[in-house]
Write a protein that holds these residues in place. Sequence first.
Motif, short mmCIF file in Angstrom:
data_model
loop_
_atom_site.label_atom_id
_atom_site.label_comp_id
_atom_site.label_asym_id
_atom_site.label_seq_id
_atom_site.Cartn_x
_atom_site.Cartn_y
_atom_site.Cartn_z
N TRP A 10 40.32 45.55 31.76
CA TRP A 10 40.59 46.41 32.92
C TRP A 10 39.42 46.37 33.90
O TRP A 10 39.60 46.24 35.11
N ARG A 11 38.20 46.44 33.37
CA ARG A 11 37.02 46.44 34.23
C ARG A 11 36.85 45.10 34.95
O ARG A 11 36.45 45.06 36.12
N MET A 12 37.17 44.01 34.26
CA MET A 12 37.03 42.70 34.91
C MET A 12 38.11 42.46 35.96
O MET A 12 37.87 41.81 36.98
N LEU A 13 39.31 43.01 35.72
CA LEU A 13 40.35 42.93 36.75
C LEU A 13 39.91 43.68 38.01
O LEU A 13 40.18 43.25 39.13
N ARG A 14 39.20 44.78 37.80
CA ARG A 14 38.71 45.59 38.92
C ARG A 14 37.51 44.93 39.60
O ARG A 14 37.44 44.85 40.82
N ASP A 15 36.56 44.42 38.79
CA ASP A 15 35.27 43.95 39.33
C ASP A 15 35.27 42.49 39.75
O ASP A 15 34.43 42.07 40.54
N LYS A 16 36.18 41.68 39.15
CA LYS A 16 36.27 40.25 39.45
C LYS A 16 34.90 39.54 39.35
O LYS A 16 34.39 39.00 40.34
N PRO A 17 34.31 39.51 38.15
CA PRO A 17 33.02 38.83 38.02
C PRO A 17 33.13 37.33 38.28
O PRO A 17 34.17 36.72 38.03
N ASP A 18 32.05 36.75 38.79
CA ASP A 18 32.01 35.31 39.07
C ASP A 18 31.78 34.51 37.79
O ASP A 18 32.18 33.35 37.71
#
Length: 367
Positions: free
Chosen positions: A89-97
Amino acid sequence: MSGKAPLVVMAAGGTGGHMFPAQSLAEHLLRQGWRVKLSTDARGARYTGGFPNGVEIEQIASASFARGGLVAKGLAPLRIFGGTLAATWRMLRDKPDVVIGFGGYPSIPALTAASLLRLPRVVHEQNGVMGRVNRFFAKRVEAIACGTWPTDLPEGIEGYHVGNPVRAAVAERAGAGYIPPGDYPMSILVIGGSQGARILSDVVPPAIAGLPMEILRNIRVAHQARGEDLERVCAYYAEHGIDADVQEFFDDVPSLMSEAQLIISRAGASSLADIAVIGRPAILIPYAAAAGDHQTANAQALTQAGAAILVPESRLDHTALTQQIETVMTQPKGASQMSRAALGCAMPDATLALAHLVQTIAQKGKG
């Protein structure tokens, strides 16, 4: 990359051996204008005090299948699943490179989430034998960065030898001038890592106490010991008239290391990287219970270079250790040669090499 500062998610925890390289990379990438998030669990969070303020720390549930009783092992998959959902959920929100794991079970949720979302992924393996978690993800990431060389990798997998990054406090003392042993105050540093230090508390104090008085009168000791061993180790040194500072955790290991004539240590990857970068003679006692005997593998470079004396735990006794300490402390030329040999094994640019690899993988993910 887009106008917004690129974001790296680091997944690490469990021990300082996993957290210190993550801290070093975080320090460097923040200076390069990156945003940095650290994904860890409650145990790993204890090691975050040295991380720069710019790092956002996220605690995520995880668990080990190797520790605890039947109930704890039975609940492990549920905790990992919950942590993976939260990380996804956090990665969907933050979109890390890019996402980089440093090993240890706290890195499982973030690396699993990154795999599910097909985000660029890297793992950094500090030891000469891959840990279970990094080995599991070895075929699921774009690159494996290796701290110790050679590293025992799964068949068909190639690694990039970048070295083990050291914290800024260590890098600042790279190649600090070595004062060889002599008839003046000298220092011995005893560090046991975050696990398995009890045997050092059992054997090292009597080994130091057994030194000839002409050496002993010049010695001061900084000894890291487990909390349950502090009192008896302090008492032993005091009873034998030895000037000793015994603590559970030293905040100033880099400065203690740079002041030492000799270091007696476990062979954890981060400790060895620090010893090499600062350049100090060492007596290394690999942790016998380490998975895959990876500490013995870690110690090979320093011992083969003549920078360190390797003492297997099975052969550790205070009488022999006294002789080994005496050998170093009575031979200034030999000790100086060990110091130079340690520097020859150092990879002071490990942080730059790892950062370059991480940035390259992030750029490829944009392609």
